[in-house]
Design a protein around this motif. Structure first.
Motif, PDB file in Angstrom:
ATOM      1  N   THR A   1      15.979   4.400   1.829  1.00  0.00           N
ATOM      2  CA  THR A   1      15.049   4.667   0.725  1.00  0.00           C
ATOM      3  C   THR A   1      13.975   5.632   1.208  1.00  0.00           C
ATOM      4  OG1 THR A   1      15.464   2.427  -0.076  1.00  0.00           O
ATOM      5  CG2 THR A   1      13.521   3.519  -0.952  1.00  0.00           C
TER       6      THR A   1
ATOM      7  N   SER B   1       0.807  -1.231   0.000  1.00  0.00           N
ATOM      8  CA  SER B   1       0.000   0.000   0.000  1.00  0.00           C
ATOM      9  C   SER B   1       0.832   1.270   0.000  1.00  0.00           C
ATOM     10  CB  SER B   1      -0.947   0.004   1.208  1.00  0.00           C
ATOM     11  OG  SER B   1      -0.203   0.034   2.400  1.00  0.00           O
TER      12      SER B   1
ATOM     13  N   THR C   1      10.924   6.572   2.042  1.00  0.00           N
ATOM     14  CA  THR C   1       9.569   6.095   2.351  1.00  0.00           C
ATOM     15  C   THR C   1       9.209   6.533   3.775  1.00  0.00           C
ATOM     16  OG1 THR C   1      10.249   4.045   3.426  1.00  0.00           O
ATOM     17  CG2 THR C   1      10.042   3.968   1.033  1.00  0.00           C
TER      18      THR C   1
ATOM     19  N   ARG D   1      16.391 -10.788   8.766  1.00  0.00           N
ATOM     20  CA  ARG D   1      16.581 -10.684   7.310  1.00  0.00           C
ATOM     21  C   ARG D   1      17.718 -11.594   6.848  1.00  0.00           C
ATOM     22  NH1 ARG D   1      13.031  -6.964   5.995  1.00  0.00           N
ATOM     23  NH2 ARG D   1      12.742  -5.163   7.336  1.00  0.00           N
TER      24      ARG D   1
ATOM     25  N   ILE E   1       8.142   0.890  -0.782  1.00  0.00           N
ATOM     26  CA  ILE E   1       8.805   0.013  -1.757  1.00  0.00           C
ATOM     27  C   ILE E   1       7.825  -1.000  -2.354  1.00  0.00           C
ATOM     28  CG2 ILE E   1      10.570  -1.795  -1.966  1.00  0.00           C
ATOM     29  CD1 ILE E   1      12.137  -0.174   0.272  1.00  0.00           C
TER      30      ILE E   1
HETATM   31  N1  LIG Z   1      12.865   2.505   3.574  1.00  0.00           N
HETATM   32  C1  LIG Z   1      14.097   2.112   3.825  1.00  0.00           C
HETATM   33  O1  LIG Z   1      15.030   2.920   3.942  1.00  0.00           O
HETATM   34  C2  LIG Z   1      14.410   0.636   3.945  1.00  0.00           C
HETATM   35  C3  LIG Z   1      15.748   0.239   3.956  1.00  0.00           C
HETATM   36  C4  LIG Z   1      16.039  -1.103   4.068  1.00  0.00           C
HETATM   37  C5  LIG Z   1      15.021  -2.029   4.191  1.00  0.00           C
HETATM   38  N2  LIG Z   1      13.726  -1.603   4.192  1.00  0.00           N
HETATM   39  C6  LIG Z   1      12.700  -2.626   4.353  1.00  0.00           C
HETATM   40  O2  LIG Z   1      11.909  -2.704   3.206  1.00  0.00           O
HETATM   41  C7  LIG Z   1      10.562  -3.040   3.571  1.00  0.00           C
HETATM   42  C8  LIG Z   1       9.604  -2.013   2.994  1.00  0.00           C
HETATM   43  O3  LIG Z   1      10.003  -0.761   3.510  1.00  0.00           O
HETATM   44  P1  LIG Z   1       9.216   0.591   3.237  1.00  0.00           P
HETATM   45  O4  LIG Z   1      10.195   1.656   3.567  1.00  0.00           O
HETATM   46  O5  LIG Z   1       8.578   0.541   1.914  1.00  0.00           O
HETATM   47  O6  LIG Z   1       8.129   0.522   4.415  1.00  0.00           O
HETATM   48  P2  LIG Z   1       6.738   1.324   4.558  1.00  0.00           P
HETATM   49  O7  LIG Z   1       6.755   2.555   3.752  1.00  0.00           O
HETATM   50  O8  LIG Z   1       6.536   1.399   6.037  1.00  0.00           O
HETATM   51  O9  LIG Z   1       5.661   0.319   3.906  1.00  0.00           O
HETATM   52  C9  LIG Z   1       5.429  -0.939   4.502  1.00  0.00           C
HETATM   53  C10 LIG Z   1       4.272  -1.628   3.790  1.00  0.00           C
HETATM   54  O10 LIG Z   1       4.040  -2.884   4.417  1.00  0.00           O
HETATM   55  C11 LIG Z   1       2.692  -2.942   4.932  1.00  0.00           C
HETATM   56  N3  LIG Z   1       2.745  -3.740   6.169  1.00  0.00           N
HETATM   57  C12 LIG Z   1       3.346  -3.442   7.325  1.00  0.00           C
HETATM   58  N4  LIG Z   1       3.148  -4.413   8.216  1.00  0.00           N
HETATM   59  C13 LIG Z   1       2.390  -5.361   7.609  1.00  0.00           C
HETATM   60  C14 LIG Z   1       1.810  -6.585   8.017  1.00  0.00           C
HETATM   61  N5  LIG Z   1       1.985  -7.071   9.253  1.00  0.00           N
HETATM   62  N6  LIG Z   1       1.078  -7.296   7.116  1.00  0.00           N
HETATM   63  C15 LIG Z   1       0.877  -6.823   5.870  1.00  0.00           C
HETATM   64  N7  LIG Z   1       1.386  -5.661   5.422  1.00  0.00           N
HETATM   65  C16 LIG Z   1       2.123  -4.931   6.291  1.00  0.00           C
HETATM   66  C17 LIG Z   1       2.302  -1.488   5.131  1.00  0.00           C
HETATM   67  O11 LIG Z   1       0.890  -1.264   5.093  1.00  0.00           O
HETATM   68  P3  LIG Z   1      -0.025  -1.457   6.433  1.00  0.00           P
HETATM   69  O12 LIG Z   1       0.686  -0.732   7.518  1.00  0.00           O
HETATM   70  O13 LIG Z   1      -1.348  -0.888   6.051  1.00  0.00           O
HETATM   71  O14 LIG Z   1      -0.098  -2.929   6.667  1.00  0.00           O
HETATM   72  C18 LIG Z   1       2.944  -0.867   3.880  1.00  0.00           C
HETATM   73  O15 LIG Z   1       2.170  -1.146   2.747  1.00  0.00           O
HETATM   74  C19 LIG Z   1      10.521  -3.077   5.107  1.00  0.00           C
HETATM   75  O16 LIG Z   1      10.652  -4.402   5.533  1.00  0.00           O
HETATM   76  C20 LIG Z   1      11.731  -2.278   5.492  1.00  0.00           C
HETATM   77  O17 LIG Z   1      12.245  -2.627   6.741  1.00  0.00           O
HETATM   78  C21 LIG Z   1      13.393  -0.307   4.058  1.00  0.00           C
END
Ligand SMILES: NC(=O)c1ccc[n+]([C@@H]2O[C@H](COP(=O)([O-])OP(=O)(O)OC[C@H]3O[C@@H](n4cnc5c(N)ncnc54)[C@H](OP(=O)(O)O)[C@@H]3O)[C@@H](O)[C@H]2O)c1
Length: 247
Positions: A184, A16, A186, A155, A19
């Protein structure tokens, strides 16, 4: 490059925002029929409608929810050819900070979700002798990030699971890879760095001098899903603007 993905069916979790949303958009742009999942329904439905995807709300940290999500996906869209395993990251904390309950909750969210989704989606991929599984992990699989022990440990476990799976599934034409984002742009990064000065200092350490755009992480994931990427399996593709290059 032609991705060859038109007409394939993809299930993208955590789709939603951030990433996961960018990957769903990237796959839809290649003609893939996308099923998007996340917990908060309104935002999920809104984003899915914009790209003509199907929205099925679910919490991937719960076994029963994954069972329902994959059953509904198969019934309403078809058995997925592509599985993108993504969700929110576990909460921050030093190595000894989380108690047993926090470790178990993080394992359900990050590791068991990957295992349960794979179990549900692989039989159909095997039948069709074609499949793509991509896990969204983190550069923490290469270099642990301070104060993020749950993410660092789990991870690494997901990566080991993916590599094990990749050798078992290669004979069936199914690849299993990971994309490992660095910082990233977000909502998640702003939660980790609520102080804009601290975020600025973190960005200053990235050789590229900026955060990655979600679409740049998505481009790597879409490539790994593509038909020409058939011989790439068991790998982690890092998208971090050079951050881990100098370690
Ligand atoms: N952004 C960064 O800098 C970064 C760097 C390294 C790794 N990552 C990893 O990459 C992944 C995505 O990151 P992002 O930055 O895109 O995060 P984000 O913006 O917080 O988005 C997370 C997404 O996952 C959903 N979600 C969270 N908990 C969930 C659950 N229990 N069941 C189903 N859906 C769930 C959220 O929607 P709902 O809350 O509505 O469920 C949202 O759609 C994460 O695991 C993060 O740790 C991110």
């Amino acid at each position: 490059m032609e991705s060859g993905l038109s007409g394939k069916i993809a299930l993208v979790t955590g789709a939603s925002k951030g990433i996961g949303l960018a990957i769903a958009q990237g796959l839809a742009a290649e003609g893939v029929r996308v099923v998007m999942s996340a917990r908060a329904e309104a935002r999920l439905h809104e984003e899915a409608a914009k790209i003509g995807a199907l929205a099925i709300p679910a919490d991937v940290s719960q076994a029963g929810e994954i069972e329902r999500l994959t059953r509904e996906t198969a019934a309403r869209a078809g058995s997925p050819d592509i599985l993108i395993v993504n969700a929110g990251g576990p909460p921050p904390g030093g190595a000894l900070a989380p108690d047993d309950a926090a470790w178990m909750a993080a394992a359900e969210l990050t590791l068991l979700s990957a295992i349960r989704l794979a179990r549900a989606c692989i039989p159909g991929m095997r039948q069709r002798r074609w499949g793509r599984i991509v896990h969204v992990t983190s550069t923490s699989v290469l270099v642990p990030i301070p104060n993020l022990v749950l993410s660092n440990a789990l991870r690494a476990a997901v990566t080991a699971f993916a590599k094990t799976l990749s050798t078992e599934l290669a004979p069936d034409g199914i690849t299993v890879n990971s994309v490992a984002p660095g910082a990233t742009d977000t909502e998640r990064i702003r939660q980790l760095y609520p102080d804009p000065k601290a975020l600025e200092a973190a960005v200053a350490k990235i050789p590229a001098g900026r955060l990655a755009a979600p679409s740049e992480v998505a481009a790597a994931a879409v490539f790994l899903c593509s038909v020409p990427a058939a011989m790439i399996t068991g790998q982690t593709l890092v998208v971090d603007g050079g951050s881990t290059g100098r370690i």
